[in-house]
Design an enzyme around this catalytic site. Sequence first.
Site, PDB file in Angstrom:
ATOM      1  N   ASP A 156      45.512  43.497  56.412  1.00  0.00           N
ATOM      2  CA  ASP A 156      44.703  44.463  55.667  1.00  0.00           C
ATOM      3  C   ASP A 156      43.284  44.492  56.226  1.00  0.00           C
ATOM      4  O   ASP A 156      42.646  45.539  56.267  1.00  0.00           O
ATOM      5  CB  ASP A 156      44.678  44.115  54.174  1.00  0.00           C
ATOM      6  CG  ASP A 156      45.997  44.444  53.498  1.00  0.00           C
ATOM      7  OD1 ASP A 156      46.672  45.393  53.950  1.00  0.00           O
ATOM      8  OD2 ASP A 156      46.356  43.747  52.536  1.00  0.00           O
ATOM      9  N   ASN A 180      37.837  49.264  50.190  1.00  0.00           N
ATOM     10  CA  ASN A 180      38.148  48.249  49.167  1.00  0.00           C
ATOM     11  C   ASN A 180      37.072  48.191  48.079  1.00  0.00           C
ATOM     12  O   ASN A 180      37.359  48.400  46.929  1.00  0.00           O
ATOM     13  CB  ASN A 180      38.229  46.854  49.777  1.00  0.00           C
ATOM     14  CG  ASN A 180      39.637  46.483  50.212  1.00  0.00           C
ATOM     15  OD1 ASN A 180      40.589  47.223  49.939  1.00  0.00           O
ATOM     16  ND2 ASN A 180      39.780  45.351  50.871  1.00  0.00           N
ATOM     17  N   ARG A 223      22.495  39.261  35.191  1.00  0.00           N
ATOM     18  CA  ARG A 223      21.970  38.105  35.915  1.00  0.00           C
ATOM     19  C   ARG A 223      23.180  37.239  36.238  1.00  0.00           C
ATOM     20  O   ARG A 223      23.971  36.893  35.359  1.00  0.00           O
ATOM     21  CB  ARG A 223      20.994  37.348  35.029  1.00  0.00           C
ATOM     22  CG  ARG A 223      20.290  36.221  35.748  1.00  0.00           C
ATOM     23  CD  ARG A 223      19.464  35.433  34.757  1.00  0.00           C
ATOM     24  NE  ARG A 223      18.800  34.352  35.476  1.00  0.00           N
ATOM     25  CZ  ARG A 223      17.516  34.329  35.746  1.00  0.00           C
ATOM     26  NH1 ARG A 223      16.735  35.303  35.352  1.00  0.00           N
ATOM     27  NH2 ARG A 223      16.993  33.316  36.401  1.00  0.00           N
TER      28      ARG A 223
HETATM   29  P1  NAP Z   1      39.568  37.966  54.528  1.00  0.00           P
HETATM   30  O1  NAP Z   1      38.703  36.878  53.996  1.00  0.00           O
HETATM   31  O2  NAP Z   1      40.569  37.683  55.576  1.00  0.00           O
HETATM   32  O3  NAP Z   1      40.301  38.735  53.297  1.00  0.00           O
HETATM   33  C1  NAP Z   1      40.672  38.106  52.155  1.00  0.00           C
HETATM   34  C2  NAP Z   1      42.097  38.486  51.802  1.00  0.00           C
HETATM   35  O4  NAP Z   1      42.110  39.769  51.163  1.00  0.00           O
HETATM   36  C3  NAP Z   1      43.049  38.567  52.979  1.00  0.00           C
HETATM   37  O5  NAP Z   1      44.235  37.905  52.625  1.00  0.00           O
HETATM   38  C4  NAP Z   1      43.257  40.053  53.129  1.00  0.00           C
HETATM   39  O6  NAP Z   1      44.517  40.368  53.694  1.00  0.00           O
HETATM   40  C5  NAP Z   1      43.223  40.486  51.683  1.00  0.00           C
HETATM   41  N1  NAP Z   1      43.008  41.915  51.396  1.00  0.00           N
HETATM   42  C6  NAP Z   1      42.202  42.806  52.016  1.00  0.00           C
HETATM   43  N2  NAP Z   1      42.280  43.997  51.424  1.00  0.00           N
HETATM   44  C7  NAP Z   1      43.175  43.867  50.404  1.00  0.00           C
HETATM   45  C8  NAP Z   1      43.669  44.759  49.416  1.00  0.00           C
HETATM   46  N3  NAP Z   1      43.254  46.024  49.349  1.00  0.00           N
HETATM   47  N4  NAP Z   1      44.565  44.281  48.512  1.00  0.00           N
HETATM   48  C9  NAP Z   1      44.973  43.000  48.541  1.00  0.00           C
HETATM   49  N5  NAP Z   1      44.541  42.105  49.445  1.00  0.00           N
HETATM   50  C10 NAP Z   1      43.631  42.546  50.371  1.00  0.00           C
HETATM   51  O7  NAP Z   1      38.604  39.146  55.016  1.00  0.00           O
HETATM   52  P2  NAP Z   1      39.057  40.559  55.553  1.00  0.00           P
HETATM   53  O8  NAP Z   1      40.453  40.518  56.028  1.00  0.00           O
HETATM   54  O9  NAP Z   1      37.971  41.057  56.446  1.00  0.00           O
HETATM   55  O10 NAP Z   1      39.018  41.436  54.212  1.00  0.00           O
HETATM   56  C11 NAP Z   1      37.834  41.761  53.575  1.00  0.00           C
HETATM   57  C12 NAP Z   1      38.149  41.791  52.113  1.00  0.00           C
HETATM   58  O11 NAP Z   1      38.265  40.452  51.626  1.00  0.00           O
HETATM   59  C13 NAP Z   1      37.081  42.374  51.241  1.00  0.00           C
HETATM   60  O12 NAP Z   1      37.173  43.785  51.221  1.00  0.00           O
HETATM   61  C14 NAP Z   1      37.391  41.748  49.893  1.00  0.00           C
HETATM   62  O13 NAP Z   1      38.246  42.567  49.120  1.00  0.00           O
HETATM   63  C15 NAP Z   1      38.149  40.491  50.230  1.00  0.00           C
HETATM   64  N6  NAP Z   1      37.434  39.335  49.725  1.00  0.00           N
HETATM   65  C16 NAP Z   1      38.013  38.633  48.705  1.00  0.00           C
HETATM   66  C17 NAP Z   1      37.369  37.576  48.126  1.00  0.00           C
HETATM   67  C18 NAP Z   1      38.021  36.855  47.011  1.00  0.00           C
HETATM   68  O14 NAP Z   1      39.141  37.244  46.622  1.00  0.00           O
HETATM   69  N7  NAP Z   1      37.405  35.830  46.433  1.00  0.00           N
HETATM   70  C19 NAP Z   1      36.090  37.180  48.567  1.00  0.00           C
HETATM   71  C20 NAP Z   1      35.522  37.906  49.615  1.00  0.00           C
HETATM   72  C21 NAP Z   1      36.194  38.993  50.166  1.00  0.00           C
HETATM   73  P3  NAP Z   1      44.831  40.137  55.280  1.00  0.00           P
HETATM   74  O15 NAP Z   1      45.026  38.672  55.440  1.00  0.00           O
HETATM   75  O16 NAP Z   1      46.077  40.920  55.467  1.00  0.00           O
HETATM   76  O17 NAP Z   1      43.656  40.656  56.072  1.00  0.00           O
END
Ligand code: NAP
Length: 265
Positions: free
Chosen positions: A45, A120, A146
Site C-alpha cells: 500500500d 490516506n 491539546r
Molecule cells: P508504513 O509504516 O510501512 O505503513 C504502515 C502500514 O500501513 C503498512 O502495513 C501499510 O501497508 C499500511 N497501510 C497503508 N495504507 C493503508 C490503508 N489505506 N489501509 C490499511 N493499511 C494501510 O508506511 P507507508 O507504507 O509509507 O504508509 C504510510 C501510511 O502509514 C500512512 O498513510 C499511515 O496511514 C500509516 N501509518 C500508520 C501508523 C499507525 O497505524 N500507528 C502510524 C504512522 C503511519 P504496506 O505494508 O502494504 O505498505
Amino acid sequence: MNYVIVDRGDPLSKQLAEQFHTLAAANGIHRNEEAPEIIISIGGDGTLLQAFHTYCDRIEDVAFIGVHTGHLGFYADWKADELEELVQMIAGQEPRIVRYPLAQIELETKEGTSTHLALNEFTIKGVDNTLVAQININDELFEMFRGDGIVVSTPSGSTAYNKSLGGALIHPSIESLQIAEIASINNRVYRTLGSSVVLPQHHHCDIISRKEQRLQLACDHLNMTRSDIIAIRCRVSEHKVSFARYRPFTFWNRVREAFLGYDVQ
Ligand code: NAP
Ligand code: MN
C-alpha cells in the site's frame, strides 16, 4: 493503452516489473512514463501511496492498479503469480473504474496558501512539545485540542492510521473525512470530544495551531516540519482517485481478509 510501473525497489518487485514489461510488450500495451493512463504499483500500500503522489497532478487522467509482493494490501489486490492474467485483462477488456474520495489540505502561511492532496490521511503533530490547536468546523469553534496530534483521514485511509486510533472504518462510497485524535489531554481548559468525527463532503474543518509552534505535518507518507503555518483547512477534494478493476474485490472483503484473516470464497 499506455502504462507506467512504480515498484517498491526490492528484488521481487523489480523482477515482477521486468516480467510485466515483457508481457505487456507482447500484448500491445505501451510503456509511457510521461503520459500513462494506467499506473501499476508493485509492492505494498505504501508503494501505491508513492505512485499516487508521483502522478498526483494527472489524477483525473490516470487509473491505478496495485500488485502486492507482501501481504494483501488495501490498494494492492493482485498477487505476484497473477501478472499474466492481469496483462491479458488489461489487453482484452475495459476495466470497471472505481473512484475513491481524497482529502484536500490547504496550508495557509503569510506568503499564501498551498494545496495538497492525501489518499490516506493528513496528520499534524507538535515537534517540540504537545500540539495545541483550535479546531473549527464550518468556521465555528468546535474544540480546543491539546495532545499528540490529529489525523484527518479519507474513507480509504480509514483502515490505516485512523484505525490504529480507534476511528471507524468508512466505506469509500461515502464522501467524507474523519477527524481522529492522537492522545488528547483533557482538563477544564482543553476539552475535546474524544470520539472521532465524520464530516460530510460539503463541510470543512480548520486547524489553527498556537503561533511559534513547530509542526510535523504529513500527507500520507510525505512528512514536513513547518513553523510558518497560520491555519490548515481540510475538506473533501473535488478530485477523486480512480482504480481500474478487472474483477470484484469489495472493500468489506478486503477488511475481512486484512484484519480478521478469513479467506474470501
Ligand atoms: P508504513 O509504516 O510501512 O505503513 C504502515 C502500514 O500501513 C503498512 O502495513 C501499510 O501497508 C499500511 N497501510 C497503508 N495504507 C493503508 C490503508 N489505506 N489501509 C490499511 N493499511 C494501510 O508506511 P507507508 O507504507 O509509507 O504508509 C504510510 C501510511 O502509514 C500512512 O498513510 C499511515 O496511514 C500509516 N501509518 C500508520 C501508523 C499507525 O497505524 N500507528 C502510524 C504512522 C503511519 P504496506 O505494508 O502494504 O505498505
Ligand atoms: Mn509500507
